[in-house]
Design a protein around this motif. Structure first.
Motif, PDB file in Angstrom:
ATOM      1  N   ILE A 107       2.410  16.834   2.805  1.00 11.02           N
ATOM      2  CA  ILE A 107       3.021  15.842   1.913  1.00 11.02           C
ATOM      3  C   ILE A 107       3.176  14.503   2.643  1.00 11.02           C
ATOM      4  O   ILE A 107       2.797  13.448   2.120  1.00 11.02           O
ATOM      5  CB  ILE A 107       4.396  16.344   1.412  1.00 11.02           C
ATOM      6  CG1 ILE A 107       4.200  17.512   0.442  1.00 11.02           C
ATOM      7  CG2 ILE A 107       5.162  15.217   0.727  1.00 11.02           C
ATOM      8  CD1 ILE A 107       5.489  18.188   0.042  1.00 11.02           C
ATOM      9  N   VAL A 108       3.727  14.570   3.865  1.00 10.04           N
ATOM     10  CA  VAL A 108       3.922  13.335   4.641  1.00 10.04           C
ATOM     11  C   VAL A 108       2.568  12.674   4.913  1.00 10.04           C
ATOM     12  O   VAL A 108       2.423  11.456   4.825  1.00 10.04           O
ATOM     13  CB  VAL A 108       4.676  13.643   5.961  1.00 10.04           C
ATOM     14  CG1 VAL A 108       4.721  12.416   6.858  1.00 10.04           C
ATOM     15  CG2 VAL A 108       6.093  14.122   5.658  1.00 10.04           C
ATOM     16  N   GLY A 109       1.557  13.502   5.203  1.00  9.13           N
ATOM     17  CA  GLY A 109       0.212  12.977   5.435  1.00  9.13           C
ATOM     18  C   GLY A 109      -0.328  12.262   4.212  1.00  9.13           C
ATOM     19  O   GLY A 109      -0.933  11.188   4.328  1.00  9.13           O
ATOM     20  N   MET A 110      -0.102  12.848   3.032  1.00 14.12           N
ATOM     21  CA  MET A 110      -0.582  12.228   1.802  1.00 14.12           C
ATOM     22  C   MET A 110       0.122  10.905   1.542  1.00 14.12           C
ATOM     23  O   MET A 110      -0.504   9.923   1.130  1.00 14.12           O
ATOM     24  CB  MET A 110      -0.375  13.177   0.615  1.00 14.12           C
ATOM     25  CG  MET A 110      -1.506  14.174   0.476  1.00 14.12           C
ATOM     26  SD  MET A 110      -1.456  15.064  -1.082  1.00 14.12           S
ATOM     27  CE  MET A 110      -0.156  16.238  -0.792  1.00 14.12           C
ATOM     28  N   ILE A 111       1.448  10.880   1.814  1.00  8.77           N
ATOM     29  CA  ILE A 111       2.200   9.639   1.638  1.00  8.77           C
ATOM     30  C   ILE A 111       1.649   8.575   2.592  1.00  8.77           C
ATOM     31  O   ILE A 111       1.423   7.425   2.201  1.00  8.77           O
ATOM     32  CB  ILE A 111       3.714   9.874   1.880  1.00  8.77           C
ATOM     33  CG1 ILE A 111       4.280  10.780   0.781  1.00  8.77           C
ATOM     34  CG2 ILE A 111       4.471   8.544   1.923  1.00  8.77           C
ATOM     35  CD1 ILE A 111       5.692  11.271   1.036  1.00  8.77           C
ATOM     36  N   GLY A 112       1.405   8.989   3.850  1.00 13.01           N
ATOM     37  CA  GLY A 112       0.837   8.069   4.832  1.00 13.01           C
ATOM     38  C   GLY A 112      -0.520   7.541   4.390  1.00 13.01           C
ATOM     39  O   GLY A 112      -0.832   6.355   4.547  1.00 13.01           O
ATOM     40  N   PHE A 113      -1.317   8.446   3.788  1.00 16.30           N
ATOM     41  CA  PHE A 113      -2.649   8.069   3.316  1.00 16.30           C
ATOM     42  C   PHE A 113      -2.541   7.035   2.191  1.00 16.30           C
ATOM     43  O   PHE A 113      -3.227   6.002   2.206  1.00 16.30           O
ATOM     44  CB  PHE A 113      -3.391   9.318   2.840  1.00 16.30           C
ATOM     45  CG  PHE A 113      -4.755   9.028   2.289  1.00 16.30           C
ATOM     46  CD1 PHE A 113      -5.774   8.591   3.126  1.00 16.30           C
ATOM     47  CD2 PHE A 113      -5.017   9.200   0.933  1.00 16.30           C
ATOM     48  CE1 PHE A 113      -7.045   8.330   2.622  1.00 16.30           C
ATOM     49  CE2 PHE A 113      -6.281   8.926   0.424  1.00 16.30           C
ATOM     50  CZ  PHE A 113      -7.300   8.491   1.263  1.00 16.30           C
ATOM     51  N   VAL A 114      -1.645   7.294   1.243  1.00 20.42           N
ATOM     52  CA  VAL A 114      -1.464   6.352   0.123  1.00 20.42           C
ATOM     53  C   VAL A 114      -0.987   4.999   0.657  1.00 20.42           C
ATOM     54  O   VAL A 114      -1.474   3.944   0.239  1.00 20.42           O
ATOM     55  CB  VAL A 114      -0.465   6.929  -0.910  1.00 20.42           C
ATOM     56  CG1 VAL A 114      -0.085   5.885  -1.944  1.00 20.42           C
ATOM     57  CG2 VAL A 114      -1.061   8.158  -1.586  1.00 20.42           C
ATOM     58  N   LEU A 115      -0.037   5.038   1.611  1.00 25.57           N
ATOM     59  CA  LEU A 115       0.473   3.786   2.186  1.00 25.57           C
ATOM     60  C   LEU A 115      -0.645   3.024   2.890  1.00 25.57           C
ATOM     61  O   LEU A 115      -0.715   1.786   2.808  1.00 25.57           O
ATOM     62  CB  LEU A 115       1.613   4.074   3.163  1.00 25.57           C
ATOM     63  CG  LEU A 115       2.940   4.520   2.547  1.00 25.57           C
ATOM     64  CD1 LEU A 115       3.974   4.785   3.623  1.00 25.57           C
ATOM     65  CD2 LEU A 115       3.468   3.482   1.551  1.00 25.57           C
ATOM     66  N   SER A 116      -1.530   3.773   3.567  1.00 28.24           N
ATOM     67  CA  SER A 116      -2.616   3.098   4.275  1.00 28.24           C
ATOM     68  C   SER A 116      -3.585   2.460   3.283  1.00 28.24           C
ATOM     69  O   SER A 116      -4.168   1.409   3.558  1.00 28.24           O
ATOM     70  CB  SER A 116      -3.333   4.070   5.207  1.00 28.24           C
ATOM     71  OG  SER A 116      -4.154   4.946   4.467  1.00 28.24           O
ATOM     72  N   LEU A 117      -3.758   3.112   2.103  1.00 28.53           N
ATOM     73  CA  LEU A 117      -4.602   2.520   1.064  1.00 28.53           C
ATOM     74  C   LEU A 117      -3.994   1.215   0.575  1.00 28.53           C
ATOM     75  O   LEU A 117      -4.697   0.295   0.152  1.00 28.53           O
ATOM     76  CB  LEU A 117      -4.767   3.488  -0.116  1.00 28.53           C
ATOM     77  CG  LEU A 117      -5.645   4.720   0.118  1.00 28.53           C
ATOM     78  CD1 LEU A 117      -5.741   5.541  -1.155  1.00 28.53           C
ATOM     79  CD2 LEU A 117      -7.040   4.329   0.592  1.00 28.53           C
ATOM     80  N   LEU A 118      -2.672   1.156   0.599  1.00 28.14           N
ATOM     81  CA  LEU A 118      -1.969  -0.051   0.153  1.00 28.14           C
ATOM     82  C   LEU A 118      -1.904  -1.098   1.265  1.00 28.14           C
ATOM     83  O   LEU A 118      -1.268  -2.140   1.108  1.00 28.14           O
ATOM     84  CB  LEU A 118      -0.555   0.308  -0.306  1.00 28.14           C
ATOM     85  CG  LEU A 118      -0.460   1.245  -1.514  1.00 28.14           C
ATOM     86  CD1 LEU A 118       0.978   1.676  -1.750  1.00 28.14           C
ATOM     87  CD2 LEU A 118      -1.020   0.557  -2.760  1.00 28.14           C
ATOM     88  N   GLY A 119      -2.513  -0.774   2.376  1.00 32.84           N
ATOM     89  CA  GLY A 119      -2.545  -1.734   3.471  1.00 32.84           C
ATOM     90  C   GLY A 119      -1.371  -1.638   4.420  1.00 32.84           C
ATOM     91  O   GLY A 119      -1.219  -2.443   5.329  1.00 32.84           O
TER      92      GLY A 119
END
Ligand SMILES: [Zn+2]
Length: 160
Positions: A107-119
């Motif tokens: 879950i934390v990884g997915m949140i990190g991934f989404v945040l990275s997509l947002l820059g």
């Protein structure tokens, strides 16, 4: 509701907290002897308390206290609760805690991934391995007391 003598969430919390007093006392003893550092002891206690409150084996049950404790974020555990039968794999001594840590990491990884997509890039600094190990032991031990309490109560004639 579970029938007596299957430990309820509150009983589990008391048992786990009681064990924390013992483990914490042992931790302070090791600290006084210079075997562990202050940061390691804090890491252990933080891991233990987080696990006791938020990574209980009873997350496999959507009506458990452990599940409700997540508050507005409890929906995060709906897939976990539907995936695992109550007192099944989630209550195995090694696979149980491993499954929850892995689930949370995903879950934390997915949140990190989404945040990275947002820059938004987050570069977590990894603490020294001894502190990581202390946190890991802290995460693990409440599972041990929970699962043992469940097994003892089942052996004494409780359901489940
Ligand atoms: Zn349980």
């Amino acid at each position: 509701m579970d029938s007596w003598p299957v430990p309820s969430g509150r009983v589990h919390l008391r048992i786990d907290a009681g064990c924390l007093v013992c483990w914490g006392g042992f931790g302070f003893y090791l600290l006084a002897r210079g075997e562990i550092s202050y940061q390691e002891l804090v890491g252990f206690i933080a891991g233990y308390v987080f696990s006791m409150l938020f990574l209980s084996p009873d997350l496999d049950l959507s009506r458990s206290r452990a599940f409700r404790r997540w508050g507005i974020l409890r929906w995060l555990w709906i897939p976990y609760a539907s995936l695992f039968r109550h007192r099944g794999l989630s209550h195995r001594l090694l696979l149980g805690p491993f499954s929850r840590v892995l689930y949370l990491t995903a879950i934390v990884g997915m949140i990190g991934f989404v945040l990275s997509l947002l820059g938004l890039r987050i570069a977590p600094s990894v603490p020294p391995w001894r502190i990581l190990a202390a946190v890991g032991i802290g995460l693990y031990l409440p599972n041990l007391s929970h699962i043992l309490a469940d097994r003892i109560s089942s052996a004494l004639g409780g359901r489940g």
